[in-house]
Scaffold this motif. Structure first.
Motif, PDB file in Angstrom:
ATOM      1  N   ARG A 166      45.604  32.930  47.616  1.00 33.83           N
ATOM      2  CA  ARG A 166      45.622  34.369  47.925  1.00 33.83           C
ATOM      3  C   ARG A 166      45.909  35.181  46.655  1.00 33.83           C
ATOM      4  NH1 ARG A 166      49.638  34.207  51.990  1.00 33.83           N
ATOM      5  NH2 ARG A 166      48.406  32.839  53.302  1.00 33.83           N
ATOM      6  N   ARG A 182      43.604  38.008  44.833  1.00 32.09           N
ATOM      7  CA  ARG A 182      44.119  39.373  44.658  1.00 32.09           C
ATOM      8  C   ARG A 182      43.975  39.836  43.202  1.00 32.09           C
ATOM      9  NH1 ARG A 182      46.810  42.804  47.947  1.00 32.09           N
ATOM     10  NH2 ARG A 182      47.213  41.285  49.587  1.00 32.09           N
ATOM     11  N   TYR A 221      40.312  40.747  42.778  1.00 34.13           N
ATOM     12  CA  TYR A 221      39.942  41.984  43.480  1.00 34.13           C
ATOM     13  C   TYR A 221      40.587  43.189  42.813  1.00 34.13           C
ATOM     14  CZ  TYR A 221      38.315  38.825  47.150  1.00 34.13           C
ATOM     15  OH  TYR A 221      37.675  37.836  47.840  1.00 34.13           O
ATOM     16  N   ASP A 222      41.824  43.055  42.371  1.00 35.63           N
ATOM     17  CA  ASP A 222      42.488  44.174  41.681  1.00 35.63           C
ATOM     18  C   ASP A 222      41.696  44.558  40.434  1.00 35.63           C
ATOM     19  OD1 ASP A 222      44.450  44.364  43.530  1.00 35.63           O
ATOM     20  OD2 ASP A 222      46.054  43.463  42.314  1.00 35.63           O
ATOM     21  N   GLU A 276      39.703  46.709  47.498  1.00 37.10           N
ATOM     22  CA  GLU A 276      40.874  46.632  48.388  1.00 37.10           C
ATOM     23  C   GLU A 276      40.776  45.356  49.224  1.00 37.10           C
ATOM     24  OE1 GLU A 276      43.345  48.807  48.475  1.00 37.10           O
ATOM     25  OE2 GLU A 276      42.411  50.186  47.037  1.00 37.10           O
ATOM     26  N   TRP A 277      41.928  44.801  49.580  1.00 37.44           N
ATOM     27  CA  TRP A 277      41.974  43.564  50.376  1.00 37.44           C
ATOM     28  C   TRP A 277      41.206  43.736  51.698  1.00 37.44           C
ATOM     29  CZ3 TRP A 277      43.233  39.001  48.577  1.00 37.44           C
ATOM     30  CH2 TRP A 277      43.435  37.953  49.478  1.00 37.44           C
ATOM     31  N   GLU A 278      41.294  44.946  52.290  1.00 41.71           N
ATOM     32  CA  GLU A 278      40.682  45.195  53.611  1.00 41.71           C
ATOM     33  C   GLU A 278      39.168  45.434  53.498  1.00 41.71           C
ATOM     34  OE1 GLU A 278      43.214  47.032  52.331  1.00 41.71           O
ATOM     35  OE2 GLU A 278      44.762  45.825  53.326  1.00 41.71           O
ATOM     36  N   LYS A 333      35.968  44.357  53.352  1.00 37.02           N
ATOM     37  CA  LYS A 333      35.213  43.103  53.548  1.00 37.02           C
ATOM     38  C   LYS A 333      33.893  43.089  52.786  1.00 37.02           C
ATOM     39  CE  LYS A 333      36.145  40.279  57.477  1.00 37.02           C
ATOM     40  NZ  LYS A 333      35.697  39.759  58.751  1.00 37.02           N
ATOM     41  N   ARG A 393      34.499  42.489  49.195  1.00 39.58           N
ATOM     42  CA  ARG A 393      34.823  41.079  48.931  1.00 39.58           C
ATOM     43  C   ARG A 393      33.585  40.203  48.980  1.00 39.58           C
ATOM     44  NH1 ARG A 393      40.383  40.118  52.250  1.00 39.58           N
ATOM     45  NH2 ARG A 393      39.607  38.002  52.210  1.00 39.58           N
TER      46      ARG A 393
END
Ligand code: FMN
Length: 233
Positions: free
Chosen positions: A94, A98, A101-102, A107-109, A111, A114
């Motif tokens: 995880r 992160r 993505y950062d 953002e984590w949410e 989709k 991602r």
């Protein structure tokens, strides 16, 4: 010979996920792959079989990877983890995501963001070359470790010679495509791949920096006095 020390190469290597289109000169390509050839292996069987795609071959592979992913063709790896990840490994995975993505501003949410990030794998992060690491299916875990040592030697040689790389389990998702492209025998399995070339410093993903667990979490020393407090970069 390069001026880079081994410590500098080990600490300077990191996964690069954005490359310039500039191809690696043939002499340099031979140099780093020749260095990797000196990796150790059990009873020196040298189980690695490495296939490198460049130019039109690389372009065709990339197109076909992207077609398969966009059509939702399921991955069919030759080698997979044997069970579900428990802790502390799940948390480390995880954290790794992160950090990436950062760096990419996702953002984590998010989709869709991602999955765009994940698709970059199949675009080879725009690298001009991709290598696939294979071994015969008679080999087991120890030989896979030999191939891993080969890969790290190769990545360090690349770092020392100014090249960047990213190992990719995702390059093992469609092993039939790799076998077909390189005319490999049916008993040759694909472990993973490695996109490589020259880093594009303007790619935000290349600002991602991972960390490592404290030495004491990974290594158990017994006997003598050991100071665990010195594994930071
Ligand atoms: C065998 C292997 C498979 C990997 N697969 C992927 C992958 O499919 N996609 C990706 O972006 N990174 C992949 N990585 C890169 C890891 O995420 C990365 O090595 C780890 O987060 C540590 O970061 P660093 O390489 O920058 O030190 C892989 C690394 C290894 C060694």
């Amino acid at each position: 010979m390069t001026a880079m020390s081994l410590d500098e190469a080990i600490l300077g290597r990191r996964s690069v996920r954005g490359f310039l289109p500039t191809p690696v000169p043939k002499a340099l390509m031979r140099k780093v792959f020749n260095l990797a050839q000196w990796s150790p292996s059990g009873t020196n069987v040298q189980p690695w079989r490495v296939c490198v795609a460049s130019g039109a071959v690389r372009d065709r592979l990339r197109t076909e990877f992207l077609r398969r992913v966009s059509e939702g063709i399921p991955a069919k790896q030759d080698h997979k983890d044997k069970g579900r990840l428990g802790e502390p490994y799940k948390q480390r995975r995880r954290d790794c995501a992160r950090v990436l993505y950062d760096a990419m501003g996702i953002e984590w949410e998010d989709k869709a963001g991602r999955s765009r990030a994940s698709l970059r794998n199949f675009e080879l992060f725009d690298a001009p070359h991709v290598a696939f690491f294979c071994m015969q299916d008679i080999f087991g875990g120890q030989s896979a470790a030999d191939v891993g040592m080969y890969t790290q030697t190769l990545m360090l040689a690349m770092t020392a010679h100014g090249l960047a790389s990213c190992a990719q389990g995702t390059m093992g998702h469609y092993p039939d495509l790799v076998r077909e492209t390189f005319g490999l025998e049916d008993d040759m399995t694909v472990l993973y791949g490695l996109s490589f070339g020259y880093e594009d410093p303007a790619t935000p993903a290349n600002n991602a920096r991972t960390s490592r667990a404290d030495l004491a979490e990974s290594v158990q020393f017994m006997g003598g006095e050991i100071d665990y407090a010195s594994n930071d970069k």
